[in-house]
Design an enzyme around this catalytic site. Sequence first.
Site, PDB file in Angstrom:
ATOM      1  N   ARG A  18      55.031  -0.610  59.500  1.00 59.37           N
ATOM      2  CA  ARG A  18      54.042  -1.376  60.275  1.00 59.37           C
ATOM      3  C   ARG A  18      52.647  -0.797  60.135  1.00 59.37           C
ATOM      4  NH1 ARG A  18      56.130  -1.280  66.096  1.00 59.37           N
ATOM      5  NH2 ARG A  18      56.790   0.737  65.322  1.00 59.37           N
ATOM      6  N   ASN A  36      58.098  -4.938  64.560  1.00 63.87           N
ATOM      7  CA  ASN A  36      59.519  -4.696  64.304  1.00 63.87           C
ATOM      8  C   ASN A  36      60.332  -5.730  65.063  1.00 63.87           C
ATOM      9  OD1 ASN A  36      59.238  -2.435  62.681  1.00 63.87           O
ATOM     10  ND2 ASN A  36      59.573  -0.972  64.328  1.00 63.87           N
TER      11      ASN A  36
END
Length: 91
Positions: A18, A36
């Site tokens: 990320r 996520n």
Amino acid sequence: MKTLLVRISGKVQGVWYRGWTVETAKGLGLAGWVRNRADGTVEALFHGPEAAVEAMLIACRGGPPSARVDDLRVTPVAAPDQPGFSQKPSL
């Protein structure tokens, strides 16, 4: 302008995917977000010039050094309402 929702699977959580996505997308001047998901995937929305979005897809297939990308599922979607690129809370 092009907008895509991308679901990335493989070893993509716990490997800085990320954070890497935020840095890479901002570097390409894209808007959107990354998060996520509970199923172990990473989901991202990329919005910007077609060439920049395509460059991001190519980058996502590799990801950061400790990631292993097995698959990318790509879906065209509507443009996001907010500018900039951010990391959203996990789902």
